[in-house]
Design an enzyme around this catalytic site. Sequence first.
Site, PDB file in Angstrom:
ATOM      1  N   HIS A 141      -3.720  -5.222   0.710  1.00 18.29           N
ATOM      2  CA  HIS A 141      -3.162  -5.668   1.985  1.00 18.29           C
ATOM      3  C   HIS A 141      -3.229  -7.176   2.162  1.00 18.29           C
ATOM      4  O   HIS A 141      -4.194  -7.678   2.715  1.00 18.29           O
ATOM      5  CB  HIS A 141      -3.938  -5.019   3.136  1.00 18.29           C
ATOM      6  CG  HIS A 141      -3.609  -3.593   3.303  1.00 18.29           C
ATOM      7  ND1 HIS A 141      -2.541  -3.169   4.061  1.00 18.29           N
ATOM      8  CD2 HIS A 141      -4.182  -2.486   2.796  1.00 18.29           C
ATOM      9  CE1 HIS A 141      -2.470  -1.860   4.015  1.00 18.29           C
ATOM     10  NE2 HIS A 141      -3.447  -1.418   3.253  1.00 18.29           N
ATOM     11  N   GLU A 158      -1.776  -8.900   4.287  1.00 21.24           N
ATOM     12  CA  GLU A 158      -1.694  -9.292   5.711  1.00 21.24           C
ATOM     13  C   GLU A 158      -3.053  -9.177   6.418  1.00 21.24           C
ATOM     14  O   GLU A 158      -3.252  -9.797   7.459  1.00 21.24           O
ATOM     15  CB  GLU A 158      -0.640  -8.431   6.436  1.00 21.24           C
ATOM     16  CG  GLU A 158      -1.040  -7.007   6.804  1.00 21.24           C
ATOM     17  CD  GLU A 158      -1.163  -6.058   5.616  1.00 21.24           C
ATOM     18  OE1 GLU A 158      -0.776  -6.440   4.489  1.00 21.24           O
ATOM     19  OE2 GLU A 158      -1.657  -4.932   5.803  1.00 21.24           O
ATOM     20  N   CYS A 213       0.833  -1.207   0.000  1.00 22.24           N
ATOM     21  CA  CYS A 213       0.000   0.000   0.000  1.00 22.24           C
ATOM     22  C   CYS A 213       0.873   1.264   0.000  1.00 22.24           C
ATOM     23  O   CYS A 213       1.552   1.528  -0.978  1.00 22.24           O
ATOM     24  CB  CYS A 213      -0.981  -0.063   1.174  1.00 22.24           C
ATOM     25  SG  CYS A 213      -2.469   0.896   0.887  1.00 22.24           S
TER      26      CYS A 213
END
Length: 378
Positions: free
Chosen positions: A245, A247, A134
Amino acid sequence: MRIIMHRLAFGCLLVLGSLLVAASANSSPVIGVLTQEVYTDGLISRHFENKTSYIAASYVKYLEGAGARVVPIWIGRNRSYYEDLMHKINGVLLPGGATWFNQSNGYADAGEHLIQLAVQLNDNGTFMPVWGTCLGMELLVYKLANGTDHRISCRASGMALPIVFKEDYKQSRLFNASREDVVAVMVANNVTYHYHQFCYTEADFVRDKLNQSWRVVSLNNDLDGVEFISTMEHLKYPFYGVQFHPEKPLYEFVRSSIPHSAAAVLSGQYLADFFVNEARRSPQTFANETEQARMLIYNYKPEYTSILGSSYVQQYLFNNKEMQLEEVGSEGGDDGDDSPSYYPGNAYGNGNGAAALLSIGSGPLLVLLAMGLFSIDF
Ligand SMILES: *[C@@H]1O[C@H](CO)[C@@H](O)[C@H](O)[C@H]1NC(C)=O
Ligand SMILES: *[C@@H]1O[C@H](CO)[C@@H](O)[C@H](O)[C@H]1NC(C)=O
Ligand SMILES: *[C@@H]1O[C@H](CO)[C@@H](O)[C@H](O)[C@H]1NC(C)=O
Ligand SMILES: *[C@@H]1O[C@H](CO)[C@@H](O)[C@H](O)[C@H]1NC(C)=O
Ligand SMILES: *[C@@H]1O[C@H](CO)[C@@H](O)[C@H](O)[C@H]1NC(C)=O
Ligand SMILES: *[C@@H]1O[C@H](CO)[C@@H](O)[C@H](O)[C@H]1NC(C)=O
Ligand SMILES: *[C@@H]1O[C@H](CO)[C@@H](O)[C@H](O)[C@H]1NC(C)=O
Ligand SMILES: *[C@@H]1O[C@H](CO)[C@@H](O)[C@H](O)[C@H]1NC(C)=O
Ligand SMILES: *[C@@H]1O[C@H](CO)[C@@H](O)[C@H](O)[C@H]1NC(C)=O
């Protein structure tokens, strides 16, 4: 019969042996994760005294979940600190977040050192991979473009999307070895979580010749239909960027829009595994076990911050003493977590757009956002 079994066992040992030799290069790499400045009047400052930087714990878990260990990289230090560390670690992760690129002694300045040093190391023949997520991907492109900002505004705060591969994605390092069934899952499901107000477009990359250094691997469209680059890799260096993202599906449970399906988790894990495997190719080590042990993230404890309203479940928070800093500038920057609207009780089923997040944000943050001075690209 016995002889055959012996031979088989011996054969297995040989295969295992060669795997171990291959792995012994660096089977448990140490990856540096860049810290980021805490917003002076933000949620973290209100709840924790003297904390000036943070790492969202999801980035640490993401790397640990693929077999790496993590060292926090401090902001605000001098060149020799970054130079020393960059000769010891096996990779760098630039996380997402919310900060200015032009603020001195923060995320962007530290990122500049790290990116320059990673380029030098690779040029000098030492493999040093860098991953930007990001805002981290935005920084990677920005710094390698020598500080020219090629970002455009886009509306992509709180969206789960499939990966839309470019036709030649199989030529990328990221996906040339990917299994067909994994790719099939990525393209057929909403596996990537987007939360960003800036993005890069392929048209700008061609116009500004950034396509001479970056391979665009996948594209997506924002809420207004604007097409943007969602995955990229550098053509020369082992540098990777994702606008989304990976994660969050695995480790962040703060918004109902974050996908946690088996498909989303598989996709996030694929990317974590890929990057940690890259780091395994780096031969660098700390001077000794003691030096490494003193620097690992295990020296710090994450705080449970979503219960206070943060958009991160847990964060590692650091003060200047921990960062061995005498004085850090207090110009601002942001933990990006100013909204008290994400208590566990109402997080699910709440609107998840930027408007919902910002509606209860602090005054100064709103003014800064209105002025377009920094990115909220978690
Ligand atoms: C914060 O810093 C002030 C001034 O140095 C100090 O007096 C105080 O004890 C610190 N608080 C914590 C929790 O470390
Ligand atoms: C960099 O900072 C360290 C302390 O963090 C200091 O010991 C060192 O002298 C500084 N180096 C330079 C070149 O300023
Ligand atoms: C950062 O850039 C903006 C313009 O994009 C400018 O208005 C602001 O003053 C800059 N901040 C700093 C700390 O230089
Ligand atoms: C790369 O090599 C050059 C020339 O030997 C050296 O000056 C520079 O410090 C090296 N960079 C890194 C990061 O090791
Ligand atoms: C940035 O500067 C370096 C060194 O001057 C140069 O080699 C490179 O082409 C520049 N990159 C861009 C995208 O302008
Ligand atoms: C993928 O690309 C890398 C780097 O170019 C190469 O080393 C590797 O052999 C390729 N793997 C496959 C399965 O093509
Ligand atoms: C992905 O999300 C979009 C928008 O919310 C939705 O229309 C679509 O059905 C979803 N696709 C899948 C496969 O879940
Ligand atoms: C960049 O894009 C332009 C226009 O499509 C194309 O002519 C050029 O070959 C591309 N460069 C690279 C290195 O892909
Ligand atoms: C480990 O390395 C550090 C940094 O080079 C050094 O100061 C220290 O003496 C070393 N410790 C041992 C036990 O070798």
